[in-house]
Motif scaffolding. Structure first.
Motif, PDB file in Angstrom:
ATOM      1  N   THR A   1      -8.245  -6.678  17.796  1.00 30.38           N
ATOM      2  CA  THR A   1      -6.756  -6.777  17.313  1.00 30.38           C
ATOM      3  C   THR A   1      -5.230  -6.153  18.223  1.00 30.38           C
ATOM      4  O   THR A   1      -5.308  -5.083  17.753  1.00 30.38           O
ATOM      5  CB  THR A   1      -6.324  -6.617  15.376  1.00 30.38           C
ATOM      6  OG1 THR A   1      -7.585  -7.528  15.052  1.00 30.38           O
ATOM      7  CG2 THR A   1      -5.198  -7.092  15.375  1.00 30.38           C
TER       8      THR A   1
ATOM      9  N   THR B   1       0.156  -1.873  11.103  1.00 30.08           N
ATOM     10  CA  THR B   1      -0.829  -1.735   9.431  1.00 30.08           C
ATOM     11  C   THR B   1      -0.992  -2.591   8.807  1.00 30.08           C
ATOM     12  O   THR B   1      -2.368  -2.536   8.476  1.00 30.08           O
ATOM     13  CB  THR B   1      -0.263  -0.786   8.798  1.00 30.08           C
ATOM     14  OG1 THR B   1       0.365   0.796   9.484  1.00 30.08           O
ATOM     15  CG2 THR B   1      -0.668   0.124   7.188  1.00 30.08           C
ATOM     16  N   GLU B   2      -0.492  -3.547   9.152  1.00 23.31           N
ATOM     17  CA  GLU B   2      -0.267  -5.107   8.215  1.00 23.31           C
ATOM     18  C   GLU B   2      -1.268  -5.179   9.248  1.00 23.31           C
ATOM     19  O   GLU B   2      -2.438  -5.990   7.914  1.00 23.31           O
ATOM     20  CB  GLU B   2       0.790  -6.047   7.808  1.00 23.31           C
ATOM     21  CG  GLU B   2       1.881  -5.335   7.398  1.00 23.31           C
ATOM     22  CD  GLU B   2       3.481  -6.257   7.317  1.00 23.31           C
ATOM     23  OE1 GLU B   2       3.460  -6.812   8.365  1.00 23.31           O
ATOM     24  OE2 GLU B   2       4.067  -5.529   6.467  1.00 23.31           O
ATOM     25  N   THR B   3      -1.543  -5.301   9.900  1.00 23.53           N
ATOM     26  CA  THR B   3      -2.419  -7.011  11.266  1.00 23.53           C
ATOM     27  C   THR B   3      -3.680  -5.790  10.922  1.00 23.53           C
ATOM     28  O   THR B   3      -4.919  -6.427  11.344  1.00 23.53           O
ATOM     29  CB  THR B   3      -2.122  -6.942  12.011  1.00 23.53           C
ATOM     30  OG1 THR B   3      -1.418  -5.531  12.852  1.00 23.53           O
ATOM     31  CG2 THR B   3      -0.784  -7.966  12.531  1.00 23.53           C
ATOM     32  N   GLY B   4      -4.076  -4.848  10.780  1.00 27.78           N
ATOM     33  CA  GLY B   4      -4.662  -3.861  11.288  1.00 27.78           C
ATOM     34  C   GLY B   4      -5.642  -3.664  12.545  1.00 27.78           C
ATOM     35  O   GLY B   4      -6.534  -3.381  13.451  1.00 27.78           O
TER      36      GLY B   4
ATOM     37  N   ASP C   1      -5.529  -2.828  16.757  1.00 28.28           N
ATOM     38  CA  ASP C   1      -6.071  -1.267  17.405  1.00 28.28           C
ATOM     39  C   ASP C   1      -5.882  -1.430  18.843  1.00 28.28           C
ATOM     40  O   ASP C   1      -6.003  -0.434  19.072  1.00 28.28           O
ATOM     41  CB  ASP C   1      -7.592  -1.385  17.368  1.00 28.28           C
ATOM     42  CG  ASP C   1      -8.353  -2.842  17.570  1.00 28.28           C
ATOM     43  OD1 ASP C   1      -7.626  -3.487  18.588  1.00 28.28           O
ATOM     44  OD2 ASP C   1      -9.342  -3.067  17.305  1.00 28.28           O
TER      45      ASP C   1
END
Length: 276
Positions: free
Chosen positions: A154, A235-238, A240
């Motif tokens: 992501t 953080t919300e979407t994860g 990386d």
């Protein structure tokens, strides 16, 4: 396009392992040529009480530098020999002793540079900020804590419509195409966003034409800092991987208020792909 020449900046024993944990899998997966770079500073002579250069200090400093350089070379060779990778090692000695800046001619001939995030207050850190600014090549910054990720699923593209953001978006295209999804994230778009495309729709469409799976999200900062809004969205979407156009604001604004680039270089929690 692919990253066929990757340069790994090994400044110290503390950061070398994490840099290689990132650079070697990337080079292996992309069948890239990997160049390891380490620089030591030229010992600076001190004057003894008698007014002569302290030759003993110079000798001890030179021996310590040589020992450190040999340890890092041994670490690099241990990790890459037998891996099937095409590789080379470059050991330098310069006045700055900064591995990234000392090896700038090699860096500028690379497709991708991998360097470690500078730890706050840490000794012996490479000046990654200056490397990003001067390299002319994209720099993948490995965070100093947490797992080292090399297969990015992501991607969050921080988009503000600047030339730096555009450069970063297309430099990162190999990672964006390989990812499961990419989000173009815009914070506080200007009122004329429909005219200049800074709301992210145009860059999203351009990336999608290459085959990327792209979406767009827009947020208002509402008094929060842009870096905090980006971090919250990560953080919300994860996500990386953060893709960021570095130093897209004036030097005076950065001096007075800091900026997203400096925040990422200092305290980012995931890998960051920076270009300008």
């Amino acid at each position: 396009m692919s990253f066929k020449t990757i340069v790994a900046i090994l400044q110290s024993e503390q950061d070398a392992g994490r840099v290689l944990d990132c650079a070697i899998p990337l080079a292996t997966g992309l069948q890239s040529h990997l160049v390891g770079i380490h620089a030591e500073s030229v010992p600076v002579p001190y004057t003894s009480a008698t007014g002569f250069p302290d030759t003993e200090f110079l000798q001890v400093s030179a021996e310590m530098n040589k020992e450190r350089a040999e340890k890092l070379q041994a670490l690099f060779l241990k990790r890459v020999e037998g891996s099937g990778l095409s590789f080379e090692w470059r050991s330098l000695e310069t006045f700055s002793g900064d591995s990234g800046l000392s090896g700038i001619s090699t860096v500028r001939a690379a497709d991708l540079v991998v360097a470690a995030q500078s730890e706050s207050g840490g000794d012996g850190n490479a000046d990654v900020g200056s490397l990003v600014y001067d390299a002319g090549r994209p720099v993948l910054v490995v965070p100093h804590a947490g797992p080292v990720v090399t297969t990015f699923k992501t991607v969050l593209l921080a988009w503000n419509g600047t030339r730096e953001a555009a450069r970063a978006a297309f430099d990162a295209l190999p990672f964006i195409l390989a990812a499961d999804k990419t989000e173009v994230f815009v914070v506080d778009p200007p009122d004329n966003q429909d005219d200049d495309g800074t709301a992210g729709s145009e860059i999203a469409a351009a990336l999608a034409r290459h085959g990327a799976n792209v979406s767009v999200a827009v947020r208002k900062a509402d008094g929060a800092s842009v870096e905090d809004v980006i971090q919250s969205r990560m953080t919300e979407t994860g996500a990386d991987l953060l893709v960021l156009g570095a130093y897209s604001h004036s030097w005076l604004r950065r001096l007075l208020f800091g900026g997203v680039t400096q925040s990422v270089l200092r305290s980012g929690t995931v890998a960051a792909f920076l270009s300008r």
